[in-house]
Each structure stands twice: as structure tokens, then as C-alpha cells.
Design a protein around this motif. Structure first.
Motif, PDB file in Angstrom:
ATOM      1  N   GLN A   1       0.825  -1.219   0.000  1.00 31.84           N
ATOM      2  CA  GLN A   1       0.000   0.000   0.000  1.00 31.84           C
ATOM      3  C   GLN A   1       0.855   1.264   0.000  1.00 31.84           C
ATOM      4  O   GLN A   1       0.313   2.377  -0.007  1.00 31.84           O
ATOM      5  CB  GLN A   1      -0.924  -0.001   1.221  1.00 31.84           C
ATOM      6  CG  GLN A   1      -1.890  -1.168   1.289  1.00 31.84           C
ATOM      7  CD  GLN A   1      -2.864  -1.193   0.133  1.00 31.84           C
ATOM      8  OE1 GLN A   1      -3.246  -0.155  -0.408  1.00 31.84           O
ATOM      9  NE2 GLN A   1      -3.263  -2.397  -0.292  1.00 31.84           N
ATOM     10  N   GLY A   2       2.166   1.107   0.026  1.00 34.02           N
ATOM     11  CA  GLY A   2       3.061   2.252   0.016  1.00 34.02           C
ATOM     12  C   GLY A   2       3.032   3.063   1.297  1.00 34.02           C
ATOM     13  O   GLY A   2       3.332   4.261   1.293  1.00 34.02           O
ATOM     14  N   LEU A   3       2.692   2.414   2.419  1.00 37.01           N
ATOM     15  CA  LEU A   3       2.606   3.105   3.700  1.00 37.01           C
ATOM     16  C   LEU A   3       3.921   2.996   4.465  1.00 37.01           C
ATOM     17  O   LEU A   3       4.595   1.955   4.435  1.00 37.01           O
ATOM     18  CB  LEU A   3       1.469   2.514   4.542  1.00 37.01           C
ATOM     19  CG  LEU A   3       0.060   2.732   3.997  1.00 37.01           C
ATOM     20  CD1 LEU A   3      -0.952   1.845   4.726  1.00 37.01           C
ATOM     21  CD2 LEU A   3      -0.341   4.200   4.132  1.00 37.01           C
ATOM     22  N   ASP A   4       4.287   4.076   5.148  1.00 35.04           N
ATOM     23  CA  ASP A   4       5.470   4.102   5.999  1.00 35.04           C
ATOM     24  C   ASP A   4       5.095   3.451   7.320  1.00 35.04           C
ATOM     25  O   ASP A   4       4.390   4.038   8.135  1.00 35.04           O
ATOM     26  CB  ASP A   4       5.935   5.547   6.204  1.00 35.04           C
ATOM     27  CG  ASP A   4       7.147   5.651   7.124  1.00 35.04           C
ATOM     28  OD1 ASP A   4       7.808   4.614   7.373  1.00 35.04           O
ATOM     29  OD2 ASP A   4       7.416   6.769   7.610  1.00 35.04           O
ATOM     30  N   LEU A   5       5.553   2.213   7.545  1.00 42.16           N
ATOM     31  CA  LEU A   5       5.109   1.416   8.684  1.00 42.16           C
ATOM     32  C   LEU A   5       6.226   1.188   9.687  1.00 42.16           C
ATOM     33  O   LEU A   5       7.342   0.834   9.322  1.00 42.16           O
ATOM     34  CB  LEU A   5       4.594   0.046   8.209  1.00 42.16           C
ATOM     35  CG  LEU A   5       4.192  -0.954   9.320  1.00 42.16           C
ATOM     36  CD1 LEU A   5       2.915  -0.499  10.015  1.00 42.16           C
ATOM     37  CD2 LEU A   5       4.035  -2.357   8.762  1.00 42.16           C
ATOM     38  N   LEU A   6       5.907   1.375  10.975  1.00 45.84           N
ATOM     39  CA  LEU A   6       6.736   0.891  12.070  1.00 45.84           C
ATOM     40  C   LEU A   6       5.913  -0.156  12.799  1.00 45.84           C
ATOM     41  O   LEU A   6       4.909   0.173  13.438  1.00 45.84           O
ATOM     42  CB  LEU A   6       7.133   2.026  13.021  1.00 45.84           C
ATOM     43  CG  LEU A   6       7.860   1.587  14.303  1.00 45.84           C
ATOM     44  CD1 LEU A   6       9.163   0.859  13.970  1.00 45.84           C
ATOM     45  CD2 LEU A   6       8.111   2.763  15.230  1.00 45.84           C
ATOM     46  N   LEU A   7       6.308  -1.420  12.676  1.00 44.34           N
ATOM     47  CA  LEU A   7       5.611  -2.500  13.364  1.00 44.34           C
ATOM     48  C   LEU A   7       6.239  -2.667  14.736  1.00 44.34           C
ATOM     49  O   LEU A   7       7.440  -2.926  14.850  1.00 44.34           O
ATOM     50  CB  LEU A   7       5.679  -3.797  12.570  1.00 44.34           C
ATOM     51  CG  LEU A   7       4.848  -4.955  13.134  1.00 44.34           C
ATOM     52  CD1 LEU A   7       4.363  -5.872  12.012  1.00 44.34           C
ATOM     53  CD2 LEU A   7       5.620  -5.779  14.159  1.00 44.34           C
ATOM     54  N   CYS A   8       5.431  -2.519  15.768  1.00 46.71           N
ATOM     55  CA  CYS A   8       5.884  -2.671  17.148  1.00 46.71           C
ATOM     56  C   CYS A   8       5.142  -3.850  17.774  1.00 46.71           C
ATOM     57  O   CYS A   8       3.961  -3.726  18.130  1.00 46.71           O
ATOM     58  CB  CYS A   8       5.640  -1.385  17.942  1.00 46.71           C
ATOM     59  SG  CYS A   8       6.649   0.009  17.421  1.00 46.71           S
ATOM     60  N   TYR A   9       5.828  -4.982  17.894  1.00 52.36           N
ATOM     61  CA  TYR A   9       5.220  -6.175  18.478  1.00 52.36           C
ATOM     62  C   TYR A   9       4.751  -5.896  19.904  1.00 52.36           C
ATOM     63  O   TYR A   9       5.502  -5.368  20.724  1.00 52.36           O
ATOM     64  CB  TYR A   9       6.241  -7.319  18.464  1.00 52.36           C
ATOM     65  CG  TYR A   9       5.898  -8.476  19.367  1.00 52.36           C
ATOM     66  CD1 TYR A   9       4.698  -9.172  19.211  1.00 52.36           C
ATOM     67  CD2 TYR A   9       6.765  -8.884  20.390  1.00 52.36           C
ATOM     68  CE1 TYR A   9       4.374 -10.230  20.040  1.00 52.36           C
ATOM     69  CE2 TYR A   9       6.454  -9.938  21.219  1.00 52.36           C
ATOM     70  CZ  TYR A   9       5.256 -10.612  21.051  1.00 52.36           C
ATOM     71  OH  TYR A   9       4.938 -11.654  21.888  1.00 52.36           O
ATOM     72  N   ALA A  10       3.500  -6.230  20.201  1.00 52.29           N
ATOM     73  CA  ALA A  10       2.935  -6.041  21.540  1.00 52.29           C
ATOM     74  C   ALA A  10       3.495  -7.115  22.462  1.00 52.29           C
ATOM     75  O   ALA A  10       3.003  -8.250  22.505  1.00 52.29           O
ATOM     76  CB  ALA A  10       1.410  -6.100  21.494  1.00 52.29           C
ATOM     77  N   VAL A  11       4.526  -6.749  23.200  1.00 48.78           N
ATOM     78  CA  VAL A  11       5.295  -7.700  23.991  1.00 48.78           C
ATOM     79  C   VAL A  11       4.435  -8.445  25.000  1.00 48.78           C
ATOM     80  O   VAL A  11       4.722  -9.601  25.332  1.00 48.78           O
ATOM     81  CB  VAL A  11       6.466  -6.968  24.693  1.00 48.78           C
ATOM     82  CG1 VAL A  11       7.161  -7.841  25.712  1.00 48.78           C
ATOM     83  CG2 VAL A  11       7.463  -6.473  23.649  1.00 48.78           C
ATOM     84  N   LYS A  12       3.357  -7.827  25.485  1.00 47.48           N
ATOM     85  CA  LYS A  12       2.525  -8.488  26.495  1.00 47.48           C
ATOM     86  C   LYS A  12       1.959  -9.816  26.017  1.00 47.48           C
ATOM     87  O   LYS A  12       1.607 -10.679  26.830  1.00 47.48           O
ATOM     88  CB  LYS A  12       1.393  -7.563  26.942  1.00 47.48           C
ATOM     89  CG  LYS A  12       0.386  -7.197  25.871  1.00 47.48           C
ATOM     90  CD  LYS A  12      -0.696  -6.280  26.429  1.00 47.48           C
ATOM     91  CE  LYS A  12      -1.676  -5.834  25.348  1.00 47.48           C
ATOM     92  NZ  LYS A  12      -1.043  -4.855  24.422  1.00 47.48           N
TER      93      LYS A  12
END
Length: 423
Positions: free
Chosen positions: A51-62
Motif C-alpha cells: 500500500q506504500g505506507l510508511d510502517l513501524l511495526l511494534c510487536y505487543a510484547v505483552k
């Protein structure tokens, strides 16, 4: 998709037979698949790249705090969403760069704020005005500036279990969206605070896109208002919550591709960096709980399959009435029979399934409780003085114990007698 399947009538984790792991570490135990973790991360990030989106994936550590699980995702480039100093320390130790860590949660203490600032995290998701003032004070005293996004409560019903809904006005999370402009204005006047974005998270295990769309449309309009007020909103944290298939007879939840396309459609025009915090989606189906049958008990009205795993090992069925598929490790052609799958804990709630059709099993047989990688081991306890069970990670044809089984000496040794009882 996961990498647990049958070969010649026997269940494998990737290239390793589960019986081999059970013989080595005993039962019950958690087993995670590296290939599944890596694939889920890849599928999700590729959906946003399309989709051409600037993504920062942050895994939900919980969802699963094991160092090896976090490290597997960090090696692929994942950031982390944390809700405590302990989770922040785990993420850093597992190799997640501080500049990829977002700190969420409703009760951050001054000590936790100071540690996060010292660590150089990417962003605080602020959930109340008192928290904002506390963070301003801590950051100012340290001579630092905290990058913040307010978690907005959009008052949207996620249509999920009441105990995992977070986006309604009655929930404890976030600030009311109707007061957001005033709160952002207040933040802009405070020292040590730099407003950078907006955050929203409406709940967990969502199986439809419409609640997401409703919440995202609401915050998209709010961002335009905030920008008109003079705030520089460059980051949009959309939280997590996309569901996974627990029951194979249920409809498939939305795919990451469909989710990413909806995000692009609703908020793509804002030009924000998109932060997503998936937890269950990445690790849920990457883990199973393997247990052994102790007894088969014929009751007055029903049959009980008594296994060596219990509610203290996997609490979701007791806490949420959650469904987990239960399958034998060795396939059989025998007709399934309805039975209750229960554990040894002295609670009626220590039940994994009621009247569930399961192929006949006998004492000593192995079974697997599927989709247990999220909110499984991480929510376990030692109730009834039961030992914390081992966790195992599989990679191709190898496996490693990534948390050993606790010993009774370690568990009971946590207690300390006062002087008047020590004699």
C-alpha cells in the motif's frame, strides 16, 4: 497458517516430532515455531508495503514476553510496544532498538518514565492528563523532551469480549476524543513535552474491519482538526487487535492485506508514519501447549479427559471462556466422542473444553492445545504450587528449551520466613 501438522499420522512442529520434545522435556510444555513467527511478521509488513505506507511495526510484547520470541521478531526488524519497565527491559535485552519502542499503558510511574527517557524510546502513548503532567515534570527535571501521542478513546464498540474491549467510553483506556483538542493544547504549553502523534487501540481479537474503520475515520478527522490548531501530527499509532482463527469452523478473520488496504483508504491521505502494534496476530498461532492424559474418568453424565496441563498454565478458557482447538498428537481413525477436557487444579473452572468431540484417548496419550502462543505462558501462575512449565522454540529440525521447567526448590524458595518462625 502455522507450521504444526501431521506426517505419517504424527504431529510435528516444523521438522521435529512433538513426541521427541515431550520425551526430552516432559509435559506439559509450550512449543513455538520460528517459521510461523517469521512468516506472520513477513505477511503483515508486506501487506503495508504493497500500500506504500510508511510502517513501524511494534510487536505487543505483552502477548508473549519470552526473550527468544521477541528476539526472533527483532531479528526480522520488529519494534516493540511495551506497557511496563519490565517489558521495556525485556525488549531491549532481546535486541529491539530503543528508537523502535513505544511505551503504552495507563499507569506509568515516574521511575518508569525516567528509565524510558534514559533508554531513548521512540514515543510515549499518554493515556491521561495526570500522566501528561507527571511526564512533563520527569522529562524537565532530566533536561529531556518526551515525544508523545495521546491515546484517544473513540467510544467505538469493538464487538469483542467485554474483558478485552478497550475503545468504549466506559473503558479505563485513553482520553475521551471529545476533549482531545483541549488536552493537546494543554500539552503544547508544557515543558519537556513534544507532541508528535495520535494513538488509538479499541480492543483485541477483532474479527471484522468495520469497528477499525469507524475508529480510524473518527481519529482521521481529529488529526485534521489538530493540525488546523497548529499541532504537528506526523505519527498515527493504530494499535493492534486484529484477530486470529481459534475455531476452525469459524469464518476467517480479515487478512493483513484487507486490513492494510482499509488503513490506506481511511488514513493514507494524512501522510503520517503508521505504527501498528500486533501481538496475538504474530504469536498466537505460532504456539501450542502439549499435554499428556493422566486419567480418563467416566462421570455420571459425562466423560472427563484429565490432563496434566491446567488453568494455571493456560488461563484463557477459564478467564474468557476462550475456545482452543484440541487435537491428539497421534492421529486416529476412531470416531470422536464428546468429553470434558479438564486439568488437575482444584477449581471447577479448570476446564479447557466441555462436551468437545475428541477421538478416544487413553492414559499417557499426548494432545496439543492449539493457538496458545499468545496470552498463554505469559499469563501463567503457580496456583496450587504447580511449577511453571517449560517453553520450547523450534527452528527447522532443531529445538531448544527457552525457559526451563521450574523446580520445587526454586518455587518454594521464593518464600522467606520471618525471624519469629525461622527457628
Amino acid at each position: 497458517m502455522d507450521h504444526f501438522g501431521y506426517r505419517n499420522g504424527e504431529m510435528y512442529a516444523e521438522e521435529v516430532p512433538l513426541r521427541e520434545i515431550a520425551d526430552a522435556v516432559g509435559t506439559p510444555f509450550y512449543c513455538y515455531s520460528s517459521a510461523t513467527l517469521e512468516r506472520h511478521y513477513q505477511v503483515f509488513t508486506e501487506a503495508f508495503a504493497k500500500q506504500g505506507l510508511d510502517l513501524l511495526l511494534c510487536y505487543a510484547v505483552k502477548a508473549n514476553t519470552n526473550q527468544a520470541v521477541i528476539g526472533t521478531l527483532a531479528a526480522r526488524g520488529s519494534g516493540a510496544d511495551v506497557v511496563s519497565e519490565g517489558e521495556l527491559r525485556r525488549a531491549l535485552k532481546a535486541g529491539v532498538p530503543a528508537e523502535k519502542i513505544v511505551y503504552s499503558g495507563v499507569a506509568k510511574t515516574a521511575r518508569e518514565m525516567a528509565f524510558a527517557l534514559e533508554s531513548g524510546i521512540y514515543q510515549f502513548n499518554v493515556e491521561s492528563v495526570p500522566e501528561l503532567h507527571q511526564l512533563s515534570q520527569v522529562a524537565s527535571e532530566m533536561g529531556q523532551e518526551a515525544a508523545i501521542a495521546f491515546r484517544i478513546n473513540p467510544d467505538v464498540d469493538a464487538k469483542t469480549h467485554a474483558k478485552i474491549s478497550t475503545g468504549k467510553s466506559e473503558n479505563k483506556f485513553g482520553v475521551p476524543w471529545v476533549h482531545a483538542r483541549d488536552i493537546y493544547a494543554e500539552a503544547a504549553r508544557l515543558p519537556g513535552i513534544r507532541v508528535v502523534g495520535l494513538d488509538v487501540h479499541i480492543g483485541s481479537q477483532l474479527t471484522q474491519l468495520e469497528p477499525f474503520r469507524e475508529a480510524f475515520e473518527r481519529v482521521a478527522g481529529l488529526i485534521e482538526q489538530l493540525r488546523a490548531d497548529g499541532h504537528e501530527i506526523s505519527r498515527l499509532d493504530l494499535g493492534g487487535g486484529l484477530g486470529i482463527p481459534y475455531d476452525p469452523t469459524d469464518p476467517e478473520p480479515p487478512s493483513p492485506d484487507a486490513y492494510a488496504a482499509m488503513v490506506k483508504e481511511v488514513v493514507g491521505h494524512l501522510g503520517c508514519r503508521i505504527i501498528i502494534e500486533p501481538g496475538r496476530l504474530l504469536v498466537g498461532n505460532a504456539g501450542i501447549l502439549v499435554s499428556r492424559v493422566i486419567y480418563v474418568k467416566e462421570g455420571e453424565e459425562r466423560k472427563f479427559l484429565i490432563i496434566d496441563a491446567a488453568m494455571n498454565d493456560l488461563v484463557r478458557p477459564s478467564m474468557y471462556d476462550a475456545y482452543h482447538e484440541i487435537v491428539p498428537v497421534l492421529e486416529t481413525d476412531e470416531m470422536p466422542e464428546p468429553c470434558d477436557v479438564v486439568g488437575p487444579v482444584c477449581e471447577t473452572g479448570d476446564t479447557f473444553a466441555r462436551a468437545r468431540p475428541i477421538p478416544p484417548l487413553g492414559s499417557g496419550d499426548l494432545l496439543a492445545i492449539r493457538s496458545a502462543g499468545a496470552y498463554g505462558a505469559v499469563m501463567s501462575s503457580t496456583y496450587n504450587t504447580r511449577l511453571l512449565v517449560p517453553e520450547v522454540l523450534v527452528k527447522d529440525g532443531k529445538f531448544a528449551v527457552i525457559r526451563p521447567r521450574q523446580s520445587y526448590e526454586q518455587l518454594i524458595g521464593l518464600d522467606q520466613l520471618p525471624d519469629w518462625l525461622a527457628q
